[in-house]
Design an enzyme around this catalytic site. Structure first.
Site, PDB file in Angstrom:
ATOM      1  N   HIS A 249      58.553  49.203  15.232  1.00 24.37           N
ATOM      2  CA  HIS A 249      59.223  47.996  14.132  1.00 24.37           C
ATOM      3  C   HIS A 249      59.561  46.727  15.043  1.00 24.37           C
ATOM      4  O   HIS A 249      59.610  45.849  14.035  1.00 24.37           O
ATOM      5  CB  HIS A 249      60.434  48.721  13.599  1.00 24.37           C
ATOM      6  CG  HIS A 249      60.520  48.775  12.315  1.00 24.37           C
ATOM      7  ND1 HIS A 249      59.651  49.511  11.627  1.00 24.37           N
ATOM      8  CD2 HIS A 249      61.090  48.482  11.157  1.00 24.37           C
ATOM      9  CE1 HIS A 249      59.798  49.322  10.038  1.00 24.37           C
ATOM     10  NE2 HIS A 249      60.807  48.703  10.027  1.00 24.37           N
ATOM     11  N   TYR A 284      65.580  37.961   8.330  1.00 21.53           N
ATOM     12  CA  TYR A 284      64.916  37.370   9.705  1.00 21.53           C
ATOM     13  C   TYR A 284      65.218  35.876   9.685  1.00 21.53           C
ATOM     14  O   TYR A 284      65.042  35.280  10.459  1.00 21.53           O
ATOM     15  CB  TYR A 284      63.250  37.633   9.158  1.00 21.53           C
ATOM     16  CG  TYR A 284      63.512  38.840   9.391  1.00 21.53           C
ATOM     17  CD1 TYR A 284      63.043  39.730  10.611  1.00 21.53           C
ATOM     18  CD2 TYR A 284      62.852  39.943   8.036  1.00 21.53           C
ATOM     19  CE1 TYR A 284      62.758  41.092  10.845  1.00 21.53           C
ATOM     20  CE2 TYR A 284      62.445  41.117   8.473  1.00 21.53           C
ATOM     21  CZ  TYR A 284      62.571  41.728   9.536  1.00 21.53           C
ATOM     22  OH  TYR A 284      62.029  43.113   9.548  1.00 21.53           O
TER      23      TYR A 284
END
Length: 306
Positions: A249, A284
């Site tokens: 990930h 993000y």
């Protein structure tokens, strides 16, 4: 209805009617087995006997380990509660019980942490660490290039079929959560690594098995497992001298962050990652604050500091 029977029906509903991924159903099955054992120890045999207090005390027990299981962090306990709430909601909708006793139980608060990401130079070092010409080396390089080049989840990457890669359109077909399919672009570096693997390595590995359409194979010619993919990544990270702990990930996080740092729109990144909601992708944007700060400092007329 017994708790075990209701749980079986709910799991079948998840897998068949809602198309939940096998890994998701397996996780729910483990959660509900723990819940059933907890309720059994309290003398609850049927789902209609369960009260809201039971659900609340189960949530406390899984965090402390007082039910005999492994103590869970708040985020994991929240996932377990989601399984339990899903079961009770299903039971109400199916007319198995008269009320949903779990609806008022909230998950424990969790401290949101930004995902760890690698710098571009760290990614290059990681990919460069796998440079051999043995079949396993070519496979490992192709796998890592695909993970970073597409932002694929590890389950999506190891689940790729050989014909899911289209070199003419430079795209890859990924089967995501809930059996949702998305087509994402793939760059030249990843395509070159895939070509080297499929031409020079995969036939060698496939000859040791019984034949499969899966793209990435292990040394026995069988589909590569997620656990093996993790081991490949860790070995490459160690060889590259990356001192932080990483997972598949991590490459997905890095993929998203580097796109945003490069100016990609958050909704485009959402589509590439296969997120159902843009809210999930927006984490993000916080990771990219350094890039935003740098751009601000260079572009804004009153951003200079003495």
């Amino acid at each position: 209805m017994s708790i075990s029977r209701a749980a079986r029906d709910y799991l079948a509903h998840l897998g068949v009617e809602r198309g939940a991924a096998a890994n998701t159903v397996a996780a729910y099955r483990r959660d509900l087995a723990r819940y059933e054992a907890f309720l059994g120890a309290r003398g609850r045999g049927g789902l209609g006997e369960v009260r809201e207090a039971d659900v609340r005390e189960f949530l406390v027990a899984v965090q402390s380990g007082d039910d005999g299981g492994r103590p869970l962090a708040a985020s994991s306990a929240g996932r377990v509660l989601a399984s339990v709430r899903g079961l009770h909601k299903f039971a109400l909708l199916e007319g198995l019980v008269g009320e949903d006793v779990a609806v008022g139980v909230s998950p424990p608060s969790t401290r949101k942490e930004l995902p760890h990401v690698l710098t571009v130079s760290q990614v290059e070092a990681l990919l460069g660490a796998v440079s051999g010409e043995e079949p396993a080396d070519l496979r490992d390089r192709a796998l890592l290039e695909v993970l970073y080049g597409t932002g694929a989840r590890i389950s999506e990457a190891v689940g790729l079929a050989a014909d899911d890669v289209d070199s003419e359109t430079r795209s890859v077909r990924l089967l995501g959560k809930g059996s949702k399919v998305r087509v994402v672009p793939i760059g030249s570096f990843a395509l070159e690594a895939l070509e080297a693997y499929t031409v020079r390595a995969r036939p060698v590995l496939a000859s040791k098995g019984r034949g499969t359409a899966v793209l990435f194979l292990n040394s026995l010619g069988r589909p590569l497992s997620r656990q093996s993919a993790w081991a490949i990544l860790r070995k490459a990270a160690e060889k590259a001298g990356i001192g932080v702990e990483i997972s598949p990930h991590t490459l997905r996080h890095s993929f998203a962050t580097h796109l945003l740092d490069g100016g990609a729109d958050v909704r485009v990144v959402q589509e590439l990652l296969g997120h159902a909601s843009v809210t999930t992708t927006q984490i993000y944007t916080h990771v990219s604050i350094d890039a935003l700060r740098e751009t601000y400092a260079l572009a804004h007329p009153r951003a200079q500091f003495s």
